[in-house]
Design an enzyme around this catalytic site. Sequence first.
Site, short mmCIF file in Angstrom:
data_model
loop_
_atom_site.label_atom_id
_atom_site.label_comp_id
_atom_site.label_asym_id
_atom_site.label_seq_id
_atom_site.Cartn_x
_atom_site.Cartn_y
_atom_site.Cartn_z
N CYS A 57 13.09 -23.94 -17.81
CA CYS A 57 14.46 -23.42 -17.88
C CYS A 57 15.23 -24.07 -19.03
O CYS A 57 15.68 -25.21 -18.91
CB CYS A 57 15.16 -23.67 -16.56
N CYS A 79 18.88 -24.94 -18.31
CA CYS A 79 19.05 -26.11 -17.45
C CYS A 79 18.77 -27.40 -18.22
O CYS A 79 19.49 -28.38 -18.07
CB CYS A 79 18.07 -26.09 -16.27
N ASP A 80 17.70 -27.43 -19.01
CA ASP A 80 17.21 -28.70 -19.56
C ASP A 80 17.31 -28.83 -21.08
O ASP A 80 16.99 -29.90 -21.62
CB ASP A 80 15.73 -28.88 -19.15
#
Length: 309
Positions: free
Chosen positions: A130, A133-134
Amino acid sequence: MYDIVVIGAGAAGLTAAIYATRAEKKVLVLEGKTYGGQIINSLSVENYPGMYKVSGPDFAKALYEQAKELGAEIGFEAVTKVNKLENGFEIVTEDDKYEAKVVIIATGSEYRKLGLPLEKELEGKGLSYCATCDGAFFKDKEVIVNGGGNTALYDAEYLARICKKVYLVHRRSEFRGDKALFDRVKALSNVEIVAPAVISELLPEDGKFAGVVLSSTDGETGDAILGEPKELRAEGLFVAIGSKPSSEVFEGLVEMDENGYIVASEDCKTSVPGIFVAGDVRTSSLKQLVTATADGARAATEAVKAFSY
Ligand code: NAP
């Protein structure tokens, strides 16, 4: 009989339980694995409004405790079938059978995996599924994005703004993502397209992801062909080879798209009155923690409205 059975105790399902119990409904949440869903794999969540840098497992635990405190019953049993009754539904699990007037499906989806040795061990240690997200953990670093669909293209474009360099690895010469998006990505000076090639090995260093071995493929089919394997070193790998909704149990019950996502718009209503769907298992263009919780709230609110008909 329960008023509402929520299937899935991830962010969407637990939020639905919170909203439904606060509306004084008798709620049972059924979960086949552990509570929390995909968020338990995130060491730090930095994009959930108002909760900067919360750990995924801590967030999941807080949601779980909130739902329980408010009166939701939570059972750890996998649902194997849902049957329509005259006035509601029968929910069959591995161990038991329950009845509910309304069902909320919140079973989420799973990222498709490469299926290579060390993949699980390196997840969260440089390997991610992701970018939204990261991605921020890879500021000014070199990363690899793997995939040829819109997710990989969007991820490459997003990461190019954060990272020093992005290698976009795809198994075929042609990308299946949108042409306009592909052209935009191709024009970025810090994106290098590596295609056709397939990741055949993950390289670790000091317990972290450190690079990949690339093997040759047939540019048209994506099948592996004989050729000299090459190493590509990078600090991050974003695997974007699609995802799989956890919806098999509901096949034949509710309408799904060709990929198995349950068809519903933002009102979370499925093709079957009395069955709602929330979170990543629903057809939607953005699949994030914030959209999962928003869906949970919406599905429960619509479900509660169903009692007044
Ligand atoms: P996708 O379209 O299914 O693409 C997956 C990609 O991964 C394909 O290029 C596929 O290669 C490759 N792949 C699959 N398995 C692989 C493996 N084992 N090894 C190497 N490569 C592999 O998935 P997606 O990109 O996640 O998109 C899913 C859906 O969401 C699509 O309909 C997409 O348009 C949509 N989407 C929309 C938006 C948006 O509009 N904002 C954003 C993201 C996604 P092949 O091409 O060779 O099969």
